[in-house]
Design an enzyme around this catalytic site. Sequence first.
Site: not given
Length: 239
Positions: A65, A91-93
């Site tokens: 996400l 966690v998508k960065i």
Amino acid sequence: MKFEDLCIKVFADGADIQEMKREYAKGYVKGFTTNPTLMKKAGVKNYIAFAREAVREIPDLPLSLEVFSDEFEIMYKEAKVISSLGNNVYVKIPITNSKGDASIPLIQRLSSEGIKLNITAMLTAKQAREAAEALADGTKNILSIFAGRIMDTGISAEQIMRETADICRTKPGTQCLWASCREVYNIIQAQQYGVDIITVTNDILKKLPLLGKDLEELSLETVQMFTRDSKSLGYSILG
């Protein structure tokens, strides 16, 4: 080659929660990813409500996400909230913000806290190497290279994907992901290049039964489709 012969992990890429549930129930998808553009396309109105439902329905597979902010300090706070939703959440960065400022310091900060990360929107091995170097040892992570976008420019993605896969092998717990899959054959290519994961949209997932299909049989089915469609249209060439 048939689907069951694949070694590469196929992740479903989308934001339609009902389609995600259907793919999860089938049992062959090994993870899920999404992003703000897919959420907009799917009509998601409440990010946290969507994310919580996704974690509830998919509790035991990797689920990536993405943060929404363009400011790194706010990205950090968003990442903490997203990570807290479930142990299976990555966690998508993005590798940079929209101004082109590198996300490396943020990646270092989050990784040092043990947060699982999916570094996204990368198109070069240099970006992948810098991201990998920022990851803390002993953490689980994904490096996402947008191979489809690379090939949209007329450049082969092979060298970049092979190099990124090698980079990931120097960082235990970090996997290489082929993003922006354009066709079923990309899955075969990704496996040949040593990639760990490929994200596949629902449209391409529907084509997976074609893997290994006899081409003469497919030719006949194509002609049969043309025949059915021409009959349904009532065309007449001879009057």
